[in-house]
Design an enzyme around this catalytic site. Structure first.
Site, PDB file in Angstrom:
ATOM      1  N   MET A  94      26.662  17.640   1.561  1.00 16.11           N
ATOM      2  CA  MET A  94      25.315  18.669   1.986  1.00 16.11           C
ATOM      3  C   MET A  94      26.145  19.515   3.124  1.00 16.11           C
ATOM      4  SD  MET A  94      22.086  16.344   2.025  1.00 16.11           S
ATOM      5  CE  MET A  94      22.434  15.540   3.356  1.00 16.11           C
ATOM      6  N   HIS A 144      33.962  13.322   5.404  1.00  8.50           N
ATOM      7  CA  HIS A 144      33.956  14.124   3.983  1.00  8.50           C
ATOM      8  C   HIS A 144      35.150  14.498   3.493  1.00  8.50           C
ATOM      9  CE1 HIS A 144      30.025  15.563   5.799  1.00  8.50           C
ATOM     10  NE2 HIS A 144      29.717  14.866   4.737  1.00  8.50           N
ATOM     11  N   GLU A 199      31.409   4.987   1.561  1.00 10.27           N
ATOM     12  CA  GLU A 199      30.578   3.642   1.875  1.00 10.27           C
ATOM     13  C   GLU A 199      29.950   3.979   2.874  1.00 10.27           C
ATOM     14  OE1 GLU A 199      33.374   0.419   2.315  1.00 10.27           O
ATOM     15  OE2 GLU A 199      32.052  -0.493   1.009  1.00 10.27           O
ATOM     16  N   LYS A 200      29.817   4.971   3.754  1.00  6.73           N
ATOM     17  CA  LYS A 200      28.937   4.954   4.635  1.00  6.73           C
ATOM     18  C   LYS A 200      27.570   4.814   4.400  1.00  6.73           C
ATOM     19  CE  LYS A 200      27.028   7.948   8.087  1.00  6.73           C
ATOM     20  NZ  LYS A 200      25.974   8.653   7.518  1.00  6.73           N
ATOM     21  N   ASP A 201      27.242   5.718   3.010  1.00  3.48           N
ATOM     22  CA  ASP A 201      26.038   5.546   2.242  1.00  3.48           C
ATOM     23  C   ASP A 201      25.920   4.380   1.442  1.00  3.48           C
ATOM     24  OD1 ASP A 201      24.400   7.908   3.427  1.00  3.48           O
ATOM     25  OD2 ASP A 201      26.439   8.559   3.241  1.00  3.48           O
ATOM     26  N   ALA A 211      28.355  20.867   6.338  1.00  4.58           N
ATOM     27  CA  ALA A 211      28.618  20.470   7.861  1.00  4.58           C
ATOM     28  C   ALA A 211      29.826  19.328   7.587  1.00  4.58           C
ATOM     29  CB  ALA A 211      27.472  20.142   8.701  1.00  4.58           C
TER      30      ALA A 211
END
Ligand code: AMP
Length: 289
Positions: A33, A40, A155-157, A35
């Site tokens: 998304m 990322h 893996e954060k999400d 930013a």
């Protein structure tokens, strides 16, 4: 620095990807998304390393925001994003409007959302109504647009990776690659939303990782009861000015909406908390290999 192609809409992105496939090039897709931050960019590094071409999508997907204020406040800086992507060797970045991704839809209400599947139950799914239906619907559209060989998720999400793996299994492609969480020096998981934290709030938000580490230590000394692992996290969290949405454990291979009962063989600890009006999530695997 490699040449970065910027496609302004999904149709031109789809055509470019088709040309790559026809030329025998493998495609790695990193959905974002925007930013962009180092979290990322490590996904981009892996996609560049493992594929002939790396494609990044940037789309602040209104379908997955259950809170309009969060959507409006979400940081956007496409120029800076493109600069970073070019530096990391990304080949193509594309974006688009809601209408371009879903032709015929004027508003979010016009879009037929996909069923999010069994991994959308509980935790994020419970606290963010409709979130995973929105995620699954846009990721499905990104996959069909680019037809990647591999797609990269953080893996954060954690729960999102389960939802997306389930989607890929249904579609028969792509291979899903899950990349480790990148953290700030105090352990805070990197996130585009961290931009909205003050210096003091960033320090305080480090308590989330401390709570996860405490649960891991507890696991390492033999604790296997989900409610006790949860209590360990809550004890740490209460000393920080965080508003806790959930702090819990789940068996990552036998996902349950509710807290598992009895002794656990594997456990992922997951936390969602607010600091000011910024919502943060994080997780940590408690069991070893
Ligand atoms: P987002 O732009 O927040 O939708 O994130 C795009 C992708 O980057 C998702 O697969 C995220 O899980 C991943 N990501 C975000 N933050 C991190 C991080 N700190 N470490 C690793 N991956 C991340």
């Amino acid at each position: 620095m490699s040449e970065l192609l910027v496609c302004p809409d999904p149709i031109s992105a789809s055509e470019w990807c088709l040309q790559q496939r026809q030329a025998g090039q493998s495609i790695g897709l990193v959905p974002t998304m925007g930013a962009l931050h180092e979290g990322h960019l490590t996904l981009v590094d892996q996609a560049v390393a493992e594929n002939d071409v790396c494609v990044v999508s940037i789309f602040v997907n209104p379908l997955q925001f259950n809170d309009a204020r969060d959507f409006d406040a979400y940081p956007r800086d496409i120029k800076d994003d493109c600069r970073m992507l070019a530096e990391r060797g990304c080949d193509m970045v594309f974006t688009g409007t809601l209408q371009q991704f879903f032709p015929g839809a004027d508003t979010v209400e016009d879009i037929n959302l996909l069923e999010p599947g069994p991994y959308a139950e509980g935790l994020e799914g419970e606290h963010r109504a409709g979130h995973f239906a929105g995620v699954r619907t846009i990721v499905d559209r990104l996959f069909t647009t680019t037809q990647p060989d591999r797609a990269y998720f953080g893996e954060k999400d954690f729960q999102q990776t389960l939802v997306v793996k389930d989607l890929a299994q249904h579609l028969g492609f792509p291979e899903i690659r899950v990349c480790p969480i990148q953290r700030e020096d105090n352990g805070l998981a990197m996130s585009s939303r961290n931009q909205r934290l003050t210096v003091e709030q960033r320090q305080q938000a480090g308590g989330i990782y401390q709570a996860l580490l405490a649960a891991q230590q507890s696991w390492q000394t033999g604790e296997r009861q989900p409610d006790r692992l949860q209590d360990v996290m809550l004890r740490i969290l209460k000393d920080h000015p965080l508003e806790i949405e959930y702090a819990g454990v789940r068996d990552p291979e036998q996902w349950t909406a509710q807290v598992p009962t009895g002794s656990m063989q594997r456990a992922q600890a997951l936390i969602a908390a607010r600091i000011g009006d910024v919502r943060l999530i994080d997780n940590l695997r408690l069991h070893g290999d």
